[in-house]
Design a protein around this motif. Structure first.
Motif, short mmCIF file in Angstrom:
data_model
loop_
_atom_site.label_atom_id
_atom_site.label_comp_id
_atom_site.label_asym_id
_atom_site.label_seq_id
_atom_site.Cartn_x
_atom_site.Cartn_y
_atom_site.Cartn_z
N GLN A 88 0.86 -1.18 0.00
CA GLN A 88 0.00 0.00 0.00
C GLN A 88 0.89 1.23 0.00
OE1 GLN A 88 -1.17 2.68 1.78
NE2 GLN A 88 -3.14 2.89 0.79
N THR A 89 0.69 2.11 -0.95
CA THR A 89 1.52 3.31 -1.02
C THR A 89 0.64 4.55 -0.97
OG1 THR A 89 1.43 3.57 -3.43
CG2 THR A 89 3.09 2.07 -2.58
N GLY A 90 1.21 5.64 -0.51
CA GLY A 90 0.50 6.91 -0.57
C GLY A 90 -0.50 7.14 0.54
N GLY A 91 -0.50 6.31 1.57
CA GLY A 91 -1.39 6.53 2.70
C GLY A 91 -2.85 6.41 2.31
N PRO A 92 -3.74 7.08 3.08
CA PRO A 92 -5.16 6.96 2.81
C PRO A 92 -5.57 7.54 1.45
CG PRO A 92 -4.75 7.88 4.98
CD PRO A 92 -3.45 7.87 4.26
N SER A 93 -4.66 8.25 0.80
CA SER A 93 -4.97 8.79 -0.52
C SER A 93 -4.45 7.89 -1.63
CB SER A 93 -4.33 10.16 -0.70
OG SER A 93 -4.59 10.96 0.41
N GLY A 94 -3.72 6.85 -1.25
CA GLY A 94 -3.08 6.02 -2.26
C GLY A 94 -3.83 4.73 -2.48
N GLY A 95 -3.11 3.75 -2.99
CA GLY A 95 -3.78 2.50 -3.31
C GLY A 95 -2.92 1.30 -3.00
N CYS A 96 -3.51 0.12 -3.23
CA CYS A 96 -2.80 -1.13 -2.99
C CYS A 96 -2.28 -1.67 -4.31
CB CYS A 96 -3.73 -2.16 -2.36
SG CYS A 96 -4.19 -1.73 -0.69
N ILE A 97 -1.01 -2.01 -4.33
CA ILE A 97 -0.39 -2.47 -5.56
C ILE A 97 -0.10 -3.96 -5.45
CG2 ILE A 97 1.64 -2.20 -7.04
CD1 ILE A 97 1.75 0.72 -6.01
N PRO A 98 -0.56 -4.77 -6.40
CA PRO A 98 -0.33 -6.21 -6.33
C PRO A 98 1.04 -6.60 -6.87
CG PRO A 98 -1.64 -5.70 -8.25
CD PRO A 98 -1.36 -4.39 -7.58
N GLU A 99 1.35 -7.88 -6.73
CA GLU A 99 2.69 -8.36 -7.06
C GLU A 99 3.11 -8.09 -8.50
OE1 GLU A 99 3.34 -12.41 -6.04
OE2 GLU A 99 5.52 -12.14 -6.09
N GLN A 100 2.15 -8.14 -9.42
CA GLN A 100 2.55 -8.00 -10.84
C GLN A 100 3.20 -6.66 -11.17
OE1 GLN A 100 -1.42 -8.25 -10.70
NE2 GLN A 100 -1.94 -7.22 -12.60
N TYR A 101 3.04 -5.67 -10.28
CA TYR A 101 3.65 -4.36 -10.56
C TYR A 101 4.88 -4.08 -9.71
CZ TYR A 101 -0.55 -3.41 -13.24
OH TYR A 101 -1.55 -3.47 -14.16
N LEU A 102 5.41 -5.11 -9.08
CA LEU A 102 6.54 -4.88 -8.18
C LEU A 102 7.79 -4.36 -8.90
CD1 LEU A 102 6.67 -7.68 -5.46
CD2 LEU A 102 6.34 -5.23 -5.19
N ASP A 103 7.85 -4.55 -10.20
CA ASP A 103 9.04 -4.08 -10.90
C ASP A 103 8.92 -2.66 -11.42
OD1 ASP A 103 10.82 -6.30 -10.62
OD2 ASP A 103 9.38 -7.44 -11.84
N LEU A 104 7.85 -2.01 -11.05
CA LEU A 104 7.71 -0.61 -11.46
C LEU A 104 8.66 0.26 -10.67
CD1 LEU A 104 3.95 0.38 -11.75
CD2 LEU A 104 5.63 0.16 -13.57
N PRO A 105 9.28 1.23 -11.37
CA PRO A 105 10.10 2.19 -10.64
C PRO A 105 9.21 3.13 -9.82
CG PRO A 105 10.01 2.77 -12.96
CD PRO A 105 9.27 1.47 -12.81
N VAL A 106 9.62 3.42 -8.61
CA VAL A 106 8.81 4.30 -7.77
C VAL A 106 9.21 5.75 -8.00
CG1 VAL A 106 8.07 4.76 -5.41
CG2 VAL A 106 8.80 2.48 -6.05
N ASP A 107 8.31 6.53 -8.51
CA ASP A 107 8.52 7.98 -8.55
C ASP A 107 7.15 8.66 -8.58
OD1 ASP A 107 7.56 7.83 -11.13
OD2 ASP A 107 9.44 8.40 -12.10
N PHE A 108 7.14 9.97 -8.79
CA PHE A 108 5.88 10.69 -8.70
C PHE A 108 4.85 10.25 -9.74
CE2 PHE A 108 8.60 13.84 -6.51
CZ PHE A 108 7.84 13.98 -5.36
N ASP A 109 5.34 9.78 -10.91
CA ASP A 109 4.42 9.57 -12.01
C ASP A 109 4.00 8.12 -12.23
OD1 ASP A 109 4.76 12.35 -12.61
OD2 ASP A 109 6.74 11.80 -13.37
N GLU A 110 4.93 7.18 -12.01
CA GLU A 110 4.66 5.79 -12.38
C GLU A 110 3.52 5.17 -11.58
OE1 GLU A 110 5.76 3.87 -14.87
OE2 GLU A 110 6.86 5.62 -15.61
#
Lengths: 159, 618
Positions: free
Chosen positions: B416-438
């Protein structure tokens, strides 16, 4: 009481914009915010009592009711939540016989859940009068309440 | 105490003198006293060290330092010994004497205090070799280790306030703003708005005085990097603010900090006093003619006060309700004057950019997101702590290489990223680079940097309910879509988790979400549906299991599960029988136990206490 309120207001040079911190200090002094104290803050800070009341009821940090001798805060931050804080919360309510945010009738225990305390490595965390108890679980929380003198329906088991 | 420094040259000589006084080869002990470590009782350890040092008459020969958070909160209390940077973790409160006698005086390593790499089973001696630290780039956060937050001398000795000196004497305000724009420093609080543009707009806005504000109202549950910066290195944040004030043309700043962070409040007050005494804050800073001062205001525990207009209302001593932002804060913010608001971590990046230049900063990170980001990695993760990595690092690297994966051999389910404003990301997206846009592209956001890891024992519907419930409590109630809409969503989610879900509930949740997204007044409301929408998007099956089959696959939702005993695993140890508060668990020693469903309240005490994993929850 008046004197103490004046003294706290003085520490902020009577600046109205410090209403929130002033009320926090006042609450620390008197354990909660009784009506006469709020009226004194209003009078000495020249802020209408309606505004004071608005602020006091808006922010979670303020209490219009007396707090218990033991103040129990259970962290409900996300990290604690995913590690099972919900189960502990239910256990606390069951044993204390009060809902989150309330105080027992004998003024012994106040129990609240709070947002993140930022001690996520220790989660779930229960804070008793400012002292942190980490890696909390159902059995441990029962034990702590028992130690503090809570005779609940559930803690008189075999031992 | 440092006396008033009247010029940049004088500052340089003070820095030089203090640096010379710190012999890098001198043996030293650094104890982390961040809030996490203090919760382990580290205060006593510090007292013990002081006592043992003075007993042995070593106080002068050994540098003893308490520092802010090092980040590896999982392993506290932590002690690092210089100059070799020997890393001791889970140090016992009574270990002080032994560490001094064996390691400092004789050079012997104390085996039991070393970190064991779970991947290889090998013991790690030096801090830099610990996998948790090795993969990080601790740029902003790394300074925590080098300074005692209560000592301006420590900060000056590592070149602190040098960027301020450079800015005040060698750069025009416009040049500073251009540098920040060129560096593409984006707001670390979650918005990601380019700080330089904001500064520029505030500088050009009509109206005096101009204010700058530091947002330290870190409300996201599960995120604590701002606190650790403010309590661990307050001068870095202050230096960034003074530079910003000079660039913007402001003479008054505010720090709005959570009252739940008492140590941060204390340390920033100390830092402000010291900076004033040293002539780095107040009238005529470093003899430049520029004057600026800072006030600290404590919040009242309202999540919505992290929103800019609500924060300003709170700073003015009112209830923290947001307003519509047809007019930006840069034109009319605090007291209706032009105001520049940045978050703690954003301010902390400023001195680095001024000191080392925009090109250097822009060399770190991805095309759209520059520099590093501090994350708080928490939840079902082996290495809970604060992690600083370049923007663009993948979630997989953070979770598995730095975080050491999931405890107890369980399976990763979502992050879960972004706190109460964010969302839950499943395993298939674990290789995404973390930045403001992705992360925004897949329905979440980086936000302020909270990363909450969940395993297969976490129910996603329950998590969505948790966040929605949080937001119901934190909604200020001013606008209808947020006040009523989120409440309805919570009620529907509660029904689903209680086995009262109906066909069409998921679609209804999506519909209400659209209404809230379009209609809510501020960012709290119009990001509130994200946790629900993202869990629906990636875990729709789990919603269906709850609604159609009245089943909670993760075994969390109380009304949909039963507790029973696995006869194969149960050894008949009587532990569950003992802890069960209702007498539902029963049995004899060395015989398989049973749980009486009629008496079971599903409190979870048996499962928690069973050492053989023999309680089945379905």
């Amino acid at each position: 009481m008046e004197e103490k309120v004046k003294e706290i207001i003085q520490q902020y040079s009577g600046d109205k914009s410090y209403l929130v911190p002033i009320l926090q200090d006042v609450q620390r002094e008197f354990n909660y915010l009784p009506k006469d104290v709020l009226c004194a803050v209003s009078a000495h800070l020249s802020v209408p009592i309606s505004r004071v009341y608005e602020v006091v009821t808006f922010y979670k940090a303020f209490s219009l009711k007396p707090k218990g001798r033991y103040q129990l805060s259970l962290c409900m931050g996300t990290a604690c939540h995913v590690r099972g804080a919900e189960l502990i919360a239910r256990n606390m309510e069951d044993i204390l016989g009060i809902k989150e945010g309330d105080t027992t009738a004998d003024l012994e225990f106040s129990y609240e859940t709070v947002g993140c305390l930022g001690a996520c490595a220790l989660g779930p965390v229960l804070v008793v009068n400012g002292e942190y108890h980490g890696h909390m679980n159902i059995a441990k929380s029962t034990k702590i309440l028992k130690k503090l003198g809570k005779k609940g329906a559930t803690d008189d088991e075999q031992d | 105490m440092t006396s008033k420094i009247k010029s940049f040259n004088e500052l340089k000589s003070v820095q030089k003198r203090l640096k010379a006084g710190r012999d890098p080869k001198k043996p030293g002990i650094t104890v982390c006293v961040g809030t996490g470590c203090l919760a382990y009782g580290t205060k006593k350890l510090v007292e013990n060290f002081r006592e043992e040092l003075s007993k042995r008459d070593l106080a002068d020969r050994i540098d003893f330092r308490t520092s802010g958070c090092h980040g590896f909160c999982e392993r506290g209390p932590m002690v690092v010994l210089s100059p070799e940077k020997i890393f001791y973790q889970r140090v016992g409160l009574a270990d002080a004497g032994e560490i001094i006698d064996k390691t400092l005086l004789k050079g012997e390593i104390i085996d039991r205090l070393l970190y064991v790499d779970p991947a290889t089973g090998e013991k790690v001696v030096h801090e830099d070799d610990v996998p948790f630290y090795k993969k990080q780039s601790r740029l902003v956060f790394g300074l925590n280790f080098q300074v005692d937050p209560e000592s301006i001398e420590d900060y000056l000795a590592i070149g602190g306030y040098g960027a301020l000196g450079k800015a005040l004497t060698g750069m025009k305000p416009e040049e500073i703003i251009q540098e920040i724009i060129k560096a593409n420093l984006r707001g670390r609080g979650g918005g990601g708005f380019p700080a330089g543009w904001k500064w520029d707009a505030t500088r050009k806005a009509q109206g005096e005085p101009k204010y700058i504000v530091c947002n330290a109202d870190e409300g996201d549950p599960g995120a604590y990097m701002d606190r650790s910066l403010l309590e661990g290195n307050p001068h870095l944040v202050l230096e960034g603010m003074v530079i910003g004030a000079y660039a913007i043309g402001s003479s008054q700043g505010y720090i709005y900090v959570r009252n739940e962070y008492p140590l941060a409040v204390k340390n920033i007050h100390i830092a402000i006093r010291q900076a004033r005494e040293a002539g780095l804050l107040g009238e005529n800073i470093l003899g430049s003619g520029f004057s600026f001062d800072v006030k600290v205001n404590r919040g009242g525990g309202a999540f919505v006060c992290g929103e800019s207009s609500a924060l300003f209302a709170s700073l003015e001593g009112r209830a923290g309700e947001p307003r519509a932002k047809y007019i930006h804060a840069t034109d009319r913010g605090l007291y209706d004057k032009p105001t520049n608001l940045n978050n703690v971590e954003t301010w902390a990046n400023v001195p680095f950019i001024i000191e080392r230049g925009a090109d250097w900063f822009a060399g770190i990170g991805t095309a759209g997101s520059k520099g590093t980001k501090i994350f708080s990695l928490v939840g079902k993760i082996n290495n809970t702590g604060l992690v600083e990595v370049p923007m663009g690092t993948t979630l997989r690297e953070i979770v598995f290489e730095i975080g050491g994966g999931i405890p107890d051999g369980r399976k990763f389910k979502a992050i879960q990223t972004g706190g109460p404003s964010g969302g839950c990301i499943p395993e298939q997206y674990l290789d995404l680079p973390v930045d403001f846009d992705e992360l925004t592209k897949i329905g979440s956001m980086m936000g302020s940097g909270g990363l909450i890891v969940m395993d297969d024992r976490n129910c996603m519907v329950n998590v969505a309910k948790y966040f929605t419930n949080f937001l119901v409590n934190e909604s200020c109630g001013k606008c209808v879509p947020c006040r009523e809409g989120i409440r309805r969503m919570r009620d529907i989610l509660a029904d689903i988790t209680e086995g009262k879900g109906r066909e069409g509930d998921v679609e209804l949740l999506e519909k209400i979400s659209t209404g809230i997204l379009d209609g809510a007044l501020c960012a709290l409301g119009n990001s509130a549906p994200n946790p629900v929408l993202s869990t629906i998007r990636y875990f729709r099956d789990e919603y269906a299991a709850h609604i159609k089959e009245k089943r909670c696959p993760a075994g969390v939702c109380r009304d949909l599960i039963t507790y029973s005993v696995d006869a194969e695993k149960c050894t008949g140890c009587m532990v569950c029988v003992k802890v069960c508060p209702t007498g539902a668990a029963s049995g004899e020693r060395k015989k398989v136990h049973v749980i009486d469903q009629a008496k079971c309240t599903k409190c979870g005490a048996c499962r928690e206490s069973c050492k053989f994993d023999s309680i089945i929850v379905r």
